[in-house]
Design a protein around this motif. Sequence first.
Motif: not given
Length: 257
Positions: A6-12
């Motif tokens: 989730g953090a990777g998708l949000v950051a991207g």
Amino acid sequence: MDIMTGAGLVAGTIVIATMMLLGGDLHMFISEHAIIIIFGGSISATMIRFPLSALLHGLPLGAKFAFTMSRLSAHDLVDELARIAEIARKQGPVGLEKVETDEPFLAKGIRYVADGYDLDFIRDNLERDRDNFLMHLDEGSKIYRAIGDCAPAFGMVGTLIGMVQMFANMTDPSKLGPFMATALLATLYGALVANLFCLPIADKLHGKLLDEETNRTLIIDGILMIRDSKSPTLVREMLLAYLPEKHRHAEGEPLPA
């Protein structure tokens, strides 16, 4: 919950949105034609590649496991199986009826032992269950990878269509800009769908497939040893072989030289 997914998708998403806003309005990056060619083309090609049953099992299972973590790590499973072996040695198989665990696959194995099923039945059923689960998880990984492979290609298709439309309307300068924007946005959408979403999820599912294969095989071996009335110490020592050397010892216990 697998926070990193989730953090990777949000950051991207934040990074891409920030770069878009720095150059103007988000509306200029929206193109219905590009959306149709990317999502419609990728989904159509994936439907050709895989049977309906694989899509129905693989997509939701892949989405679920991309955002969730295993309830118990391999080391936790070793400790849990050693504890269950201790209960079985002291109270017999009947004592396992009251044992509770957060791991459904382990709970199934405990129930088989408590009900008195023989070794061959337990092994065959648990291995079949493991293999079916891993097959569906592998299908999910392959489906997301297939979409990730198709999206940039259909982005190029969208770009070519936009270029053809642009060159076909060279006499009308007012149409050149919109057609060029559609052409470039198709490539952008394809790259984002593939590299921010589908391919990372496919890689994560492959990693989790390897972890699940290890964990479920560990559980099967532990359950079979418990059914065979092996001692808790032997169960622990045999199952520790599944762990990397640095994870085989309790916290604070010195590693062997």
